[in-house]
Structure formats: structure tokens, C-alpha cells
Design a protein around this motif. Structure first.
Motif, PDB file in Angstrom:
ATOM      1  N   THR A  16      14.125 -10.600 -15.321  1.00 41.30           N
ATOM      2  CA  THR A  16      15.798 -10.028 -15.196  1.00 41.30           C
ATOM      3  C   THR A  16      15.860 -10.369 -16.339  1.00 41.30           C
ATOM      4  OG1 THR A  16      15.924 -12.317 -14.353  1.00 41.30           O
ATOM      5  CG2 THR A  16      15.311 -10.340 -12.632  1.00 41.30           C
ATOM      6  N   GLY A  17      16.238 -10.910 -16.969  1.00 43.25           N
ATOM      7  CA  GLY A  17      16.824 -11.231 -18.119  1.00 43.25           C
ATOM      8  C   GLY A  17      17.594 -12.270 -17.529  1.00 43.25           C
ATOM      9  N   GLU A  18      17.373 -13.896 -18.820  1.00 42.39           N
ATOM     10  CA  GLU A  18      17.950 -14.927 -18.378  1.00 42.39           C
ATOM     11  C   GLU A  18      19.596 -15.138 -18.655  1.00 42.39           C
ATOM     12  OE1 GLU A  18      17.391 -18.287 -20.837  1.00 42.39           O
ATOM     13  OE2 GLU A  18      15.692 -17.145 -22.307  1.00 42.39           O
ATOM     14  N   ASP A  19      19.887 -13.619 -18.566  1.00 44.42           N
ATOM     15  CA  ASP A  19      21.282 -14.425 -17.764  1.00 44.42           C
ATOM     16  C   ASP A  19      21.561 -13.410 -16.894  1.00 44.42           C
ATOM     17  OD1 ASP A  19      20.442 -11.160 -18.556  1.00 44.42           O
ATOM     18  OD2 ASP A  19      22.556 -10.711 -19.598  1.00 44.42           O
ATOM     19  N   ARG A  20      20.885 -13.118 -16.520  1.00 45.07           N
ATOM     20  CA  ARG A  20      21.027 -12.583 -14.482  1.00 45.07           C
ATOM     21  C   ARG A  20      20.406 -12.912 -13.872  1.00 45.07           C
ATOM     22  NH1 ARG A  20      18.687  -7.709 -13.558  1.00 45.07           N
ATOM     23  NH2 ARG A  20      20.317  -7.259 -11.609  1.00 45.07           N
ATOM     24  N   PHE A  21      19.066 -13.876 -14.355  1.00 40.77           N
ATOM     25  CA  PHE A  21      18.130 -14.714 -12.816  1.00 40.77           C
ATOM     26  C   PHE A  21      18.814 -15.016 -11.911  1.00 40.77           C
ATOM     27  CE2 PHE A  21      15.245 -18.042 -11.051  1.00 40.77           C
ATOM     28  CZ  PHE A  21      15.064 -16.686 -10.871  1.00 40.77           C
ATOM     29  N   LEU A  22      19.614 -15.643 -12.277  1.00 35.83           N
ATOM     30  CA  LEU A  22      19.928 -16.645 -11.207  1.00 35.83           C
ATOM     31  C   LEU A  22      21.113 -15.672 -10.456  1.00 35.83           C
ATOM     32  CD1 LEU A  22      21.391 -20.260 -12.856  1.00 35.83           C
ATOM     33  CD2 LEU A  22      19.299 -19.584 -11.489  1.00 35.83           C
ATOM     34  N   GLN A  23      22.077 -15.206 -10.670  1.00 33.22           N
ATOM     35  CA  GLN A  23      22.793 -14.570 -10.231  1.00 33.22           C
ATOM     36  C   GLN A  23      22.026 -13.643  -8.781  1.00 33.22           C
ATOM     37  OE1 GLN A  23      25.258 -11.075 -11.603  1.00 33.22           O
ATOM     38  NE2 GLN A  23      25.311 -10.179  -9.950  1.00 33.22           N
ATOM     39  N   VAL A  24      20.752 -12.977  -9.920  1.00 31.76           N
ATOM     40  CA  VAL A  24      19.562 -12.238  -8.384  1.00 31.76           C
ATOM     41  C   VAL A  24      19.239 -12.768  -7.953  1.00 31.76           C
ATOM     42  CG1 VAL A  24      17.148 -10.832  -8.945  1.00 31.76           C
ATOM     43  CG2 VAL A  24      19.016 -10.644 -10.567  1.00 31.76           C
ATOM     44  N   LEU A  25      18.772 -13.902  -8.153  1.00 35.58           N
ATOM     45  CA  LEU A  25      18.073 -15.111  -7.013  1.00 35.58           C
ATOM     46  C   LEU A  25      19.616 -15.646  -5.918  1.00 35.58           C
ATOM     47  CD1 LEU A  25      15.111 -16.847  -6.637  1.00 35.58           C
ATOM     48  CD2 LEU A  25      16.363 -18.650  -7.543  1.00 35.58           C
ATOM     49  N   GLU A  26      20.615 -16.132  -5.941  1.00 37.19           N
ATOM     50  CA  GLU A  26      22.014 -16.122  -5.246  1.00 37.19           C
ATOM     51  C   GLU A  26      21.973 -14.367  -4.483  1.00 37.19           C
ATOM     52  OE1 GLU A  26      26.900 -17.383  -5.384  1.00 37.19           O
ATOM     53  OE2 GLU A  26      25.914 -16.224  -6.649  1.00 37.19           O
ATOM     54  N   GLN A 190      11.339  -7.044 -11.000  1.00 38.76           N
ATOM     55  CA  GLN A 190      11.823  -5.650 -11.736  1.00 38.76           C
ATOM     56  C   GLN A 190      12.104  -4.361 -10.509  1.00 38.76           C
ATOM     57  OE1 GLN A 190       7.509  -5.380 -13.202  1.00 38.76           O
ATOM     58  NE2 GLN A 190       7.797  -6.597 -15.056  1.00 38.76           N
ATOM     59  N   ALA A 191      12.657  -4.450  -9.593  1.00 36.68           N
ATOM     60  CA  ALA A 191      12.508  -3.833  -9.389  1.00 36.68           C
ATOM     61  C   ALA A 191      14.354  -3.840  -8.934  1.00 36.68           C
ATOM     62  CB  ALA A 191      12.481  -4.416  -7.306  1.00 36.68           C
ATOM     63  N   ALA A 192      14.614  -2.026  -8.939  1.00 34.41           N
ATOM     64  CA  ALA A 192      16.002  -1.727  -9.103  1.00 34.41           C
ATOM     65  C   ALA A 192      16.791  -2.077  -8.248  1.00 34.41           C
ATOM     66  CB  ALA A 192      15.910   0.113  -8.301  1.00 34.41           C
TER      67      ALA A 192
END
Length: 211
Positions: A16-26, A190-192
Motif C-alpha cells: 500500500t505504501g508505508e505512508d498510508r498502510f495504517l490508514q488502510v488498516l484502520e 492491492q485492491a482498489a
């Protein structure tokens, strides 16, 4: 032991890219019926510890169990739910001796025989695969297919997760074969829309394991 959640999400912040991973997980954690394996093999101990703590902050309010890949020491340091061992990792018996009975131990396996051995050695569950073709598991050879799930379930009493090339459409096939759930990485990160992907998995899994 309480029943394990049917969706086993394996982290990979680089997808996802490190900068947005935690946001995706949240965004995906509020979906019910999830367990997380923190699998960031490129991180050093300090960086991994910070990452684990950040994931725990997101997961704890929703009581989502978090396991750490291969690091028994960090499980003990962070009070994670348990450890997930690679097929070539430390022996399951050693991990159980270190952790005792209060932690989960998952094991990656690539045959029904390995699944049974892991159970005998003290694992609480296994992730068996690759069931389908997937780039991330090409190292382990060609896909094993559905029959290996049936065989493992026939011989094991511990839960068996299917891993490798899973999609929401394929959930019914592995669940009909006896899997307790699915372990997924790329098809979520990797999903949209990772949230939409998790919802699709959860919808299919609830048909087999109603909450």
C-alpha cells in the motif's frame, strides 16, 4: 480456546505504501471476524516493535487478535495474541515451551503431513498453501489445489486456513473443503478499495460461519 476468526489478514505495508498502510488498516479493522498476522520481515527489531504497537492501537478497540510473524520475543514483549511460524522457522515445540499455553501458535505448512505434524508439535492452527497460483508463493512450487485442504482437515483437529491465490469467489470452494477460513494478503492490500475487498470476503465467509 475461542473459535478463531475466519479472515486471517497478513500485513504487507509495502503493497500500500508505508505512508498510508495504517490508514488502510484502520479502514478495514472494523469489519467483524478478522485476525491479523503482522508480517514485515524487512524491519529491524526497533522498527518492528513500533509497527506492532501502532497496529495494536488500531486493533485493540475491536478486539482483533494480532499475531507476530516468527518473533516469539516480540510476542512476549508486546502481549500480542501469539506467533505465526514459517515452515522453516523455529520448531513449534520450542515456541510452545517459550510461550506456554496462553498464546496462539500458527504455522505455515505446505502439505497435509506438515499440518498434522504441526498439530502434534503444539500448533493451534495452520495456514496451508499455496492452494491457488499466486506470485507471492511461487517459491513453494505449483499450487496444491483444493484436495490438500480436504486431506489436512480429515487428519487434523486444529483449524486449517487456506492461503495462496484466494479471492472472495474462491471462498466457497475452500470452505466446502473444510477450511476454517482464508489467509489473504495481496487481494486486500492491492485492491482498489481494501475496505470493499474485506467486506466481500466477510460476506462470503459469513455464509459458512455466521457470526
Amino acid at each position: 480456546m475461542s473459535p478463531l476468526p475466519p479472515l486471517y489478514v497478513v500485513t504487507d505495508r509495502l503493497q500500500t505504501g508505508e505512508d498510508r498502510f495504517l490508514q488502510v488498516l484502520e479502514n478495514i479493522i472494523p469489519e467483524q471476524g478478522m485476525m491479523i498476522q503482522i508480517r514485515e520481515k524487512d524491519l529491524g527489531t526497533r522498527e518492528l516493535l513500533r509497527f506492532v504497537e501502532a497496529v495494536h492501537q488500531l486493533a485493540r478497540p475491536f478486539r482483533v487478535p494480532c499475531l507476530i510473524n516468527d518473533r516469539v520475543d516480540l510476542v512476549l514483549a508486546t502481549r500480542a495474541a501469539g506467533v505465526h511460524l514459517r515452515a522453516d522457522s523455529m520448531p513449534t515445540k520450542e515456541a510452545r515451551k517459550s510461550l506456554g499455553n496462553g498464546y496462539l501458535i500458527g504455522k505455515s505448512v505446505h502439505s497435509a503431513e506438515e499440518a498434522l505434524q504441526s498439530e502434534q508439535d503444539g500448533a493451534d492452527f495452520v495456514a496451508l498453501g499455496p492452494v491457488y497460483e499466486t506470485p507471492s508463493k511461487q517459491y513453494y512450487g505449483p499450487p496444491l489445489g483444493i484436495d490438500v485442504i480436504r486431506e489436512a482437515v480429515r487428519h487434523c483437529t486444529i483449524p486449517v486456513y487456506a492461503i495462496g491465490g484466494l479471492t472472495p469467489v474462491r471462498v466457497e470452494h475452500v470452505m466446502a473443503a473444510g477450511a476454517v477460513g482464508v489467509a489473504v494478503i495481496s487481494s486486500i492490500f492491492q485492491a482498489a478499495s481494501s475496505r470493499e475487498a474485506v467486506t466481500k470476503y466477510a460476506t462470503q465467509l459469513r455464509k459458512w460461519r455466521p457470526q
